[in-house]
Design an enzyme around this catalytic site. Structure first.
Site, mmCIF file in Angstrom:
data_model
loop_
_atom_site.group_PDB
_atom_site.id
_atom_site.type_symbol
_atom_site.label_atom_id
_atom_site.label_comp_id
_atom_site.label_asym_id
_atom_site.label_seq_id
_atom_site.Cartn_x
_atom_site.Cartn_y
_atom_site.Cartn_z
ATOM 1 N N HIS A 7 0.830 -1.205 0.000
ATOM 2 C CA HIS A 7 0.000 0.000 0.000
ATOM 3 C C HIS A 7 0.871 1.265 0.000
ATOM 4 C CE1 HIS A 7 -3.122 2.853 0.775
ATOM 5 N NE2 HIS A 7 -3.997 1.907 0.514
ATOM 6 N N PRO A 8 0.580 2.214 -0.900
ATOM 7 C CA PRO A 8 1.441 3.390 -1.057
ATOM 8 C C PRO A 8 1.271 4.481 0.004
ATOM 9 C CG PRO A 8 -0.363 3.474 -2.622
ATOM 10 C CD PRO A 8 -0.454 2.138 -1.926
ATOM 11 N N CYS A 9 0.340 4.332 0.944
ATOM 12 C CA CYS A 9 0.057 5.445 1.862
ATOM 13 C C CYS A 9 1.240 5.808 2.757
ATOM 14 C CB CYS A 9 -1.188 5.165 2.699
ATOM 15 S SG CYS A 9 -1.013 3.850 3.888
ATOM 16 N N ARG A 10 2.129 4.880 3.079
ATOM 17 C CA ARG A 10 3.271 5.190 3.944
ATOM 18 C C ARG A 10 4.597 5.216 3.176
ATOM 19 N NH1 ARG A 10 2.203 3.546 9.567
ATOM 20 N NH2 ARG A 10 3.862 5.018 9.960
#
Length: 171
Positions: free
Chosen positions: A127-130
């Protein structure tokens, strides 16, 4: 706050492919001319991993890794799919069971199934959020922040870069 531009990303993945060509390591550059973020790289590898749901037997799996640029988050994203030898695709749940590097509490936050930013098809995705948090220290210090980021996150999904890639970050 420093960020990775699409131009920086394109230069970084082109560097990865150039090194890969010299090493015959398998990374290939793909391009969808109609999209701003149309450049991405692909690598296929065979690996043997235990699959709990299949008993204690080790299985030959085919991994297909993609590194693309996610415009919404402004970061690279590592997408992949995994197939068993019989051609059936591994589900996200099967991958979690075969991969002890993820903790139950953060599986959905870390590894999810989402559309590939270029191909618009479902892939397993870190997941790219972090990603920006992971990349930030590399943005000013590394000559190839995509390699630096991949060297940190890749091992979680059985993608390991050789030392030759890491050398370009500081040379």
């Amino acid at each position: 706050m420093t960020s990775l531009t699409i131009e920086d990303f394109n230069r970084c993945v082109e560097d990865i492919v150039n090194i890969s060509d010299k090493l015959m390591d398998g990374w290939k550059l793909q391009q969808n001319e109609g999209l701003e973020n149309g450049k991405y790289i692909v690598k296929k590898e065979q690996k043997v991993l235990p699959l709990e749901q299949e008993g204690s037997t080790n299985f030959l799996l085919i991994f297909e890794y993609h590194v693309a640029f996610n415009i919404s988050y402004g970061v690279p994203v590592l997408c992949f799919n995994v197939w068993k030898q019989d051609g059936s695709i591994l589900t996200i749940e099967q991958f979690w069971k075969a991969n002890k590097k993820f903790k139950d509490s953060n599986m959905h936050d870390t590894l999810t199934q989402m559309d590939h930013p270029v191909l618009r098809r479902p892939f397993l995705t870190l997941h790219p959020c972090r990603t920006h948090e992971i990349m930030e220290p590399f943005l000013e210090r590394s000559k190839n922040p995509v390699v630096s980021w991949l060297s940190v996150v890749g091992p979680f999904v059985h993608l390991n870069l050789t030392e030759e890639y890491v050398k370009i970050c500081s040379s």
